[in-house]
Design a protein around this motif. Structure first.
Motif, PDB file in Angstrom:
ATOM      1  N   UNK A 175       4.305  -1.871   8.128  1.00  0.00           N
ATOM      2  CA  UNK A 175       2.968  -2.334   7.741  1.00  0.00           C
ATOM      3  C   UNK A 175       2.602  -3.583   8.522  1.00  0.00           C
ATOM      4  N   UNK A 176       1.373  -3.598   8.985  1.00  0.00           N
ATOM      5  CA  UNK A 176       0.836  -4.760   9.706  1.00  0.00           C
ATOM      6  C   UNK A 176      -0.202  -5.392   8.802  1.00  0.00           C
ATOM      7  N   UNK A 177       0.091  -6.615   8.392  1.00  0.00           N
ATOM      8  CA  UNK A 177      -0.775  -7.285   7.423  1.00  0.00           C
ATOM      9  C   UNK A 177      -1.436  -8.466   8.106  1.00  0.00           C
ATOM     10  N   UNK A 178      -2.750  -8.494   8.062  1.00  0.00           N
ATOM     11  CA  UNK A 178      -3.449  -9.620   8.677  1.00  0.00           C
ATOM     12  C   UNK A 178      -4.252 -10.378   7.645  1.00  0.00           C
ATOM     13  N   UNK A 179      -4.295 -11.695   7.826  1.00  0.00           N
ATOM     14  CA  UNK A 179      -5.075 -12.541   6.929  1.00  0.00           C
ATOM     15  C   UNK A 179      -6.274 -12.995   7.740  1.00  0.00           C
ATOM     16  N   UNK A 180      -7.430 -12.402   7.435  1.00  0.00           N
ATOM     17  CA  UNK A 180      -8.622 -12.733   8.215  1.00  0.00           C
ATOM     18  C   UNK A 180      -9.629 -13.389   7.277  1.00  0.00           C
ATOM     19  N   UNK A 181      -9.991 -14.616   7.578  1.00  0.00           N
ATOM     20  CA  UNK A 181     -10.851 -15.412   6.693  1.00  0.00           C
ATOM     21  C   UNK A 181     -10.375 -15.345   5.247  1.00  0.00           C
ATOM     22  N   UNK A 182      -9.047 -15.543   5.090  1.00  0.00           N
ATOM     23  CA  UNK A 182      -8.372 -15.550   3.787  1.00  0.00           C
ATOM     24  C   UNK A 182      -8.387 -14.186   3.082  1.00  0.00           C
ATOM     25  N   UNK A 183      -8.884 -13.141   3.774  1.00  0.00           N
ATOM     26  CA  UNK A 183      -8.820 -11.785   3.200  1.00  0.00           C
ATOM     27  C   UNK A 183      -7.609 -11.062   3.785  1.00  0.00           C
ATOM     28  N   UNK A 184      -6.925 -10.248   2.972  1.00  0.00           N
ATOM     29  CA  UNK A 184      -5.723  -9.548   3.417  1.00  0.00           C
ATOM     30  C   UNK A 184      -6.087  -8.119   3.837  1.00  0.00           C
ATOM     31  N   UNK A 185      -5.722  -7.764   5.065  1.00  0.00           N
ATOM     32  CA  UNK A 185      -5.996  -6.416   5.574  1.00  0.00           C
ATOM     33  C   UNK A 185      -4.661  -5.761   5.931  1.00  0.00           C
ATOM     34  N   UNK A 186      -4.406  -4.569   5.371  1.00  0.00           N
ATOM     35  CA  UNK A 186      -3.118  -3.906   5.594  1.00  0.00           C
ATOM     36  C   UNK A 186      -3.325  -2.634   6.403  1.00  0.00           C
ATOM     37  N   UNK A 187      -2.578  -2.481   7.490  1.00  0.00           N
ATOM     38  CA  UNK A 187      -2.599  -1.246   8.288  1.00  0.00           C
ATOM     39  C   UNK A 187      -1.215  -0.625   8.288  1.00  0.00           C
ATOM     40  N   UNK A 188      -1.159   0.707   8.137  1.00  0.00           N
ATOM     41  CA  UNK A 188       0.117   1.417   8.247  1.00  0.00           C
ATOM     42  C   UNK A 188       0.298   1.835   9.696  1.00  0.00           C
TER      43      UNK A 188
END
Ligand code: SAH
Length: 198
Positions: A175-188
């Protein structure tokens, strides 16, 4: 040596770094003949050094840049940390945590031998992260977890990336988890197989 990793989407920059670090130095004496095979190898204590293509893919997905401050959970042999050390350069830093003292000590010796001064190897429990050095703009787990690591997300900078295999002992999804403008986005990303986070 690792040019074949281009077919996995691994950049030339990463392949160049991988070509500079001799994997033979990171595998046990009895497995030296297999050091350049693209397979994981046992390093004792029930642990493994990842296959080179997996190291390449993880460095690629972490989007490592000069100056990155990276936290790695699971030093193991130290191979992945050594490659990341070249990719972040002298303005960057790698903090790597290992829970097994023998592996930690061996890895530390290898970093010293190779003159990799931008790595800090720490003996401890990676589940807690490293609050005293946080935040990190990249965090990578080289062992799998059953769930997303909420605690570690707090130690990830805004616009940072965290990579973690999540699943069970038979199969995990990277899983690739990014924190963008304090929002969490998860990609498999892909199916992988790692040893467990303990
Ligand atoms: N990155 C390594 C591969 C590591 S294998 C390499 O390049 O060789 C995963 C490692 O995670 C093992 O060495 C294991 O001991 C370690 N590990 C598992 N749970 C841990 C925890 N809670 N804290 C720190 N290290 C842990």
């Amino acid at each position: 040596m690792y040019e074949h990793l281009e077919k996995w989407g691994v950049s030339k920059k990463i392949i160049t770094a991988m070509n500079k670090i001799d994997r033979k130095l990171f595998v046990p004496e009895n497995l030296k003949d297999y050091a350049y095979e693209d397979i994981p190898l046992t390093i004792g204590y029930g642990q493994t050094i990842s296959a080179p293509h997996m190291v390449g893919i993880m460095c690629q997905e972490l989007e490592l840049n000069e100056g990155d401050k990276v936290l790695e959970i699971g030093t193991g042999s130290g191979y992945n940390a050594a490659i990341m050390s070249l990719l972040v350069g002298n303005s960057g830093h790698i903090y790597t945590i290992e829970r097994i003292n023998e592996l930690h000590k061996l890895a530390k010796k290898r970093f010293e031998k190779l003159g990799l001064t931008n790595i800090t190897a720490i003996l401890g429990d990676g589940k807690e992260g490293l609050r005293e050095f946080a935040p990190f703009n990249k965090i990578v787990f080289t062992c799998y977890s059953k769930k997303l690591p909420e605690k570690l997300l707090e130690q990830l900078s805004n616009n940072g990336t965290l990579l973690i295999p999540v699943g069970n002992e038979f199969m995990q999804i990277l899983k690739k988890i990014r924190k963008i403008n304090e929002k969490i986005i998860v990609d498999d990303l892909i199916n992988v197989r790692f040893v467990p986070l303990v």
